[in-house]
Enzyme design. Structure first.
Site, PDB file in Angstrom:
ATOM      1  N   ILE A   1       0.852  -1.052   0.282  1.00  0.00           N
ATOM      2  CA  ILE A   1      -0.052  -0.047   0.019  1.00  0.00           C
ATOM      3  C   ILE A   1       0.804   1.302   0.069  1.00  0.00           C
ATOM      4  O   ILE A   1       0.535   2.242  -0.447  1.00  0.00           O
ATOM      5  CB  ILE A   1      -0.882   0.152   1.155  1.00  0.00           C
ATOM      6  CG1 ILE A   1      -2.013  -1.250   1.215  1.00  0.00           C
ATOM      7  CG2 ILE A   1      -1.780   1.306   1.433  1.00  0.00           C
ATOM      8  CD1 ILE A   1      -2.854  -1.406   2.271  1.00  0.00           C
TER       9      ILE A   1
ATOM     10  N   GLU B   1     -13.295  -2.339  17.423  1.00  0.00           N
ATOM     11  CA  GLU B   1     -14.129  -1.997  16.449  1.00  0.00           C
ATOM     12  C   GLU B   1     -15.511  -2.762  16.719  1.00  0.00           C
ATOM     13  O   GLU B   1     -15.533  -3.875  17.171  1.00  0.00           O
ATOM     14  CB  GLU B   1     -13.518  -2.279  14.795  1.00  0.00           C
ATOM     15  CG  GLU B   1     -12.462  -1.395  14.325  1.00  0.00           C
ATOM     16  CD  GLU B   1     -11.814  -1.673  13.203  1.00  0.00           C
ATOM     17  OE1 GLU B   1     -12.407  -2.535  12.566  1.00  0.00           O
ATOM     18  OE2 GLU B   1     -11.034  -1.157  12.911  1.00  0.00           O
TER      19      GLU B   1
ATOM     20  N   HIS C   1     -13.556   1.292   8.909  1.00  0.00           N
ATOM     21  CA  HIS C   1     -12.889   0.215   8.184  1.00  0.00           C
ATOM     22  C   HIS C   1     -13.289  -0.203   6.610  1.00  0.00           C
ATOM     23  O   HIS C   1     -13.624  -1.220   6.397  1.00  0.00           O
ATOM     24  CB  HIS C   1     -12.727  -1.063   9.094  1.00  0.00           C
ATOM     25  CG  HIS C   1     -11.435  -1.770   8.920  1.00  0.00           C
ATOM     26  ND1 HIS C   1     -11.012  -2.441   9.944  1.00  0.00           N
ATOM     27  CD2 HIS C   1     -10.709  -2.044   7.942  1.00  0.00           C
ATOM     28  CE1 HIS C   1      -9.732  -3.194   9.673  1.00  0.00           C
ATOM     29  NE2 HIS C   1      -9.653  -3.029   8.326  1.00  0.00           N
TER      30      HIS C   1
ATOM     31  N   GLY D   1     -11.455   0.904   4.175  1.00  0.00           N
ATOM     32  CA  GLY D   1     -10.429   1.556   3.078  1.00  0.00           C
ATOM     33  C   GLY D   1     -10.326   0.483   2.027  1.00  0.00           C
ATOM     34  O   GLY D   1     -10.103   0.937   0.970  1.00  0.00           O
ATOM     35  N   GLY D   2     -10.763  -0.832   2.263  1.00  0.00           N
ATOM     36  CA  GLY D   2     -10.418  -1.942   1.146  1.00  0.00           C
ATOM     37  C   GLY D   2     -11.668  -2.224   0.586  1.00  0.00           C
ATOM     38  O   GLY D   2     -11.886  -3.132  -0.238  1.00  0.00           O
TER      39      GLY D   2
HETATM   40  N1  LIG Z   1      -7.875   0.085   5.918  1.00  0.00           N
HETATM   41  C1  LIG Z   1      -8.250  -1.356   5.411  1.00  0.00           C
HETATM   42  O1  LIG Z   1      -9.323  -1.569   5.020  1.00  0.00           O
HETATM   43  C2  LIG Z   1      -7.094  -1.964   4.905  1.00  0.00           C
HETATM   44  C3  LIG Z   1      -7.060  -2.782   3.889  1.00  0.00           C
HETATM   45  C4  LIG Z   1      -5.960  -3.482   3.473  1.00  0.00           C
HETATM   46  C5  LIG Z   1      -4.868  -3.434   4.256  1.00  0.00           C
HETATM   47  N2  LIG Z   1      -4.794  -2.673   5.545  1.00  0.00           N
HETATM   48  C6  LIG Z   1      -3.520  -2.698   6.668  1.00  0.00           C
HETATM   49  O2  LIG Z   1      -2.699  -1.766   5.696  1.00  0.00           O
HETATM   50  C7  LIG Z   1      -1.441  -2.137   6.211  1.00  0.00           C
HETATM   51  C8  LIG Z   1      -0.442  -2.298   5.015  1.00  0.00           C
HETATM   52  O3  LIG Z   1      -0.917  -3.270   4.284  1.00  0.00           O
HETATM   53  P1  LIG Z   1       0.454  -3.791   3.275  1.00  0.00           P
HETATM   54  O4  LIG Z   1      -0.533  -4.858   2.177  1.00  0.00           O
HETATM   55  O5  LIG Z   1       0.936  -2.768   2.444  1.00  0.00           O
HETATM   56  O6  LIG Z   1       1.365  -4.471   4.010  1.00  0.00           O
HETATM   57  P2  LIG Z   1       2.645  -4.957   3.485  1.00  0.00           P
HETATM   58  O7  LIG Z   1       3.152  -6.142   4.515  1.00  0.00           O
HETATM   59  O8  LIG Z   1       3.060  -5.116   2.045  1.00  0.00           O
HETATM   60  O9  LIG Z   1       3.525  -3.728   3.959  1.00  0.00           O
HETATM   61  C9  LIG Z   1       3.885  -3.074   5.348  1.00  0.00           C
HETATM   62  C10 LIG Z   1       5.249  -2.572   5.570  1.00  0.00           C
HETATM   63  O10 LIG Z   1       5.331  -1.795   6.822  1.00  0.00           O
HETATM   64  C11 LIG Z   1       6.596  -2.162   7.119  1.00  0.00           C
HETATM   65  N3  LIG Z   1       6.804  -2.199   8.384  1.00  0.00           N
HETATM   66  C12 LIG Z   1       6.385  -2.847   9.579  1.00  0.00           C
HETATM   67  N4  LIG Z   1       6.452  -2.308  10.927  1.00  0.00           N
HETATM   68  C13 LIG Z   1       7.020  -1.047  10.516  1.00  0.00           C
HETATM   69  C14 LIG Z   1       7.532  -0.014  11.575  1.00  0.00           C
HETATM   70  N5  LIG Z   1       7.163  -0.220  12.727  1.00  0.00           N
HETATM   71  N6  LIG Z   1       8.126   0.882  11.067  1.00  0.00           N
HETATM   72  C15 LIG Z   1       8.293   1.158   9.785  1.00  0.00           C
HETATM   73  N7  LIG Z   1       7.982   0.203   8.895  1.00  0.00           N
HETATM   74  C16 LIG Z   1       7.296  -1.049   9.219  1.00  0.00           C
HETATM   75  C17 LIG Z   1       7.132  -3.360   6.469  1.00  0.00           C
HETATM   76  O11 LIG Z   1       8.683  -3.677   6.510  1.00  0.00           O
HETATM   77  C18 LIG Z   1       6.450  -3.405   5.376  1.00  0.00           C
HETATM   78  O12 LIG Z   1       7.261  -2.996   4.093  1.00  0.00           O
HETATM   79  C19 LIG Z   1      -1.575  -3.411   7.050  1.00  0.00           C
HETATM   80  O13 LIG Z   1      -1.537  -3.276   8.381  1.00  0.00           O
HETATM   81  C20 LIG Z   1      -2.822  -3.904   6.516  1.00  0.00           C
HETATM   82  O14 LIG Z   1      -3.355  -4.763   7.732  1.00  0.00           O
HETATM   83  C21 LIG Z   1      -6.016  -2.053   5.738  1.00  0.00           C
END
Ligand SMILES: NC(=O)c1ccc[n+]([C@@H]2O[C@H](COP(=O)([O-])OP(=O)(O)OC[C@H]3O[C@@H](n4cnc5c(N)ncnc54)[C@H](O)[C@@H]3O)[C@@H](O)[C@H]2O)c1
Length: 399
Positions: A151, A258, A281, A283-284
């Site tokens: 993301i 939530e 919630h 976002g997706g």
């Molecule tokens: N709001 C929504 O509806 C929704 C939908 C999809 C995903 N998400 C959430 O979005 C987030 C990101 O998803 P993604 O697919 O990009 O995940 P991803 O695993 O591809 O990316 C996460 C990144 O965060 C980095 N990271 C982890 N801890 C860290 C920290 N403390 N400091 C800096 N970097 C850190 C990791 O190295 C990784 O590169 C997830 O938590 C996921 O659950 C939310």
């Protein structure tokens, strides 16, 4: 092979599976444990979303089940270990809603910079308040992305197209997209960003990682967005910084607690604050993401049952085998003990098999080896492998 799809899965999944020769039955709602036990015998592939619970008892009553597709992101509703023990693969769609999240965040950056929530509330109350005070363009502003994964990187690309300057911080080594600049520390990012957007994953160490210290280090009048995980942010502290005016606005899509059901009350210290966008919630949650999920998971179920591919399975060893375009394939899921691969290759050698490709992966207590051969393996060689004490299952496919 028979496929049962529950919980209104997108029609594209049906299209994908029927095109590959499956017989598909669709049902609108979820099923209880008892109902599942009645309908699952004879079903090879099951598609669910988050409301169908697949327990050990359900798996025990599903003798023909090969794989479960979770047409969603989460897989908590399935007993993954029990499924793996029975050799049943589970798949989900971890990345299908990436673009939806990114578009929501882009919209929020602009809405917060223009204080749109306040303007629209006033208009609904009949107040005409035409003023440029506190409204800004996003062009030329600095967006700080924390967590530069699927993301984060896609947000980086879209934000640059809007004229934002992008900086990012990730604990892992990530390649910068476009003109984005890596920051050496979170503190460096916080000191430079006009908008901080969190996109870290939900590893346990991230619980509460963004709190009073981090908010205090953000630039005065900066904006804050969390569409990652509710538990990573201390919302009490965010509230204080919004009330003090240090943070000029925030958008939150995820929360530490939530509501469980549609219509349940949403309780949060962030309710009623100025220039704060709260979304449930979502976002997706778009039609496009649902379609993408349908396509993606249906493809994974077909790839597993027709070609033995387990890449991106959440519970079996993930083997990225190529498409089976010629010859024959043997998939051998086994208990992960030393010597199994040597044993398999001994059988192949004794049978004079011409091996064209071999792929192995292990995960915890299981190993999975996929072997492609020019000619079909003779029945006695297959029987030797099937009867090995370490065999969970052995399956064969022809191109
Ligand atoms: N709001 C929504 O509806 C929704 C939908 C999809 C995903 N998400 C959430 O979005 C987030 C990101 O998803 P993604 O697919 O990009 O995940 P991803 O695993 O591809 O990316 C996460 C990144 O965060 C980095 N990271 C982890 N801890 C860290 C920290 N403390 N400091 C800096 N970097 C850190 C990791 O190295 C990784 O590169 C997830 O938590 C996921 O659950 C939310």
């Amino acid at each position: 092979m028979k496929v049962l799809l529950l919980e209104n899965i997108h029609p594209l999944a049906v299209e994908v599976l029927e095109a590959r020769g499956f017989e598909v039955e669709l049902r609108a709602g979820s099923l209880s444990e008892q109902e599942l036990l009645e309908v699952l015998p004879g079903v090879q592939l099951l598609g669910i979303r988050s409301n169908t619970h697949i327990t050990q008892a359900v798996l025990d009553g599903a003798p023909d089940l090969l794989a479960i597709g979770c047409f969603c992101i989460g897989t908590n509703q399935v007993d993954l270990v029990a499924a793996a023990d029975r050799g049943i693969a589970v798949f989900n769609a971890p990345y299908s809603n990436t673009r939806s999240v990114v578009e929501l965040v882009i919209g929020e950056i602009i809405a917060l910079a223009r204080r749109l929530t306040e303007k629209t509330h006033k208009m609904h109350d009949g107040v005409w308040d035409k003023s440029a005070n506190g409204s800004h363009e996003v062009r030329g502003r600095t967006l700080g992305i924390v967590g530069y994964g699927n993301i984060g990187t896609q947000l980086s690309n879209l934000a640059e197209a809007l004229g934002l300057r992008v900086i990012f911080f990730d604990t892992a080594d990530r390649l910068a997209h476009g003109n984005a600049q890596r920051m050496k520390s979170l503190d460096e990012l916080l000191a430079k960003a006009d908008v901080v957007s969190l996109h870290v994953d939900g590893r346990p160490g991230n619980a509460g990682f963004f709190g009073p210290e981090q908010f205090a280090k953000m630039k005065p009048r900066s904006l804050f967005i969390n569409a990652a995980r509710g538990m990573v942010v201390d919302n009490e502290s965010l509230r204080e910084h919004i009330l003090s005016g240090h943070i000029a606005g925030a958008a939150l899509d995820v929360f530490p607690v939530e509501p469980k059901a549609q219509g349940d009350e949403f309780e949060s210290v962030l309710r009623g604050l100025p220039n704060v966008i709260l979304t449930p919630h979502v976002g997706g949650s778009t039609q496009e993401a649902q379609e993408e999920i349908g396509y993606f998971v249906a493809g994974k179920l077909a790839g597993f049952s027709l070609e033995g591919r387990t890449e991106l399975s959440v519970n079996l060893p993930a083997v990225l085998a190529p498409q089976l375009q010629a010859g024959h394939r043997i998939g051998f899921l086994h208990v992960n003990v030393p010597g199994v691969l040597a044993g398999v290759n001994g059988v192949l050698a004794d049978a004079g098999a011409n091996v064209t490709g071999q792929y192995l992966s292990t995960r915890g207590e299981q190993g999975y080896v996929v072997t492609d051969t020019l000619d079909p393996l003779p029945a006695d060689a297959l029987a030797k492998l099937t009867q090995s004490e370490h065999t969970i299952w052995l399956r064969t496919w022809d191109a």
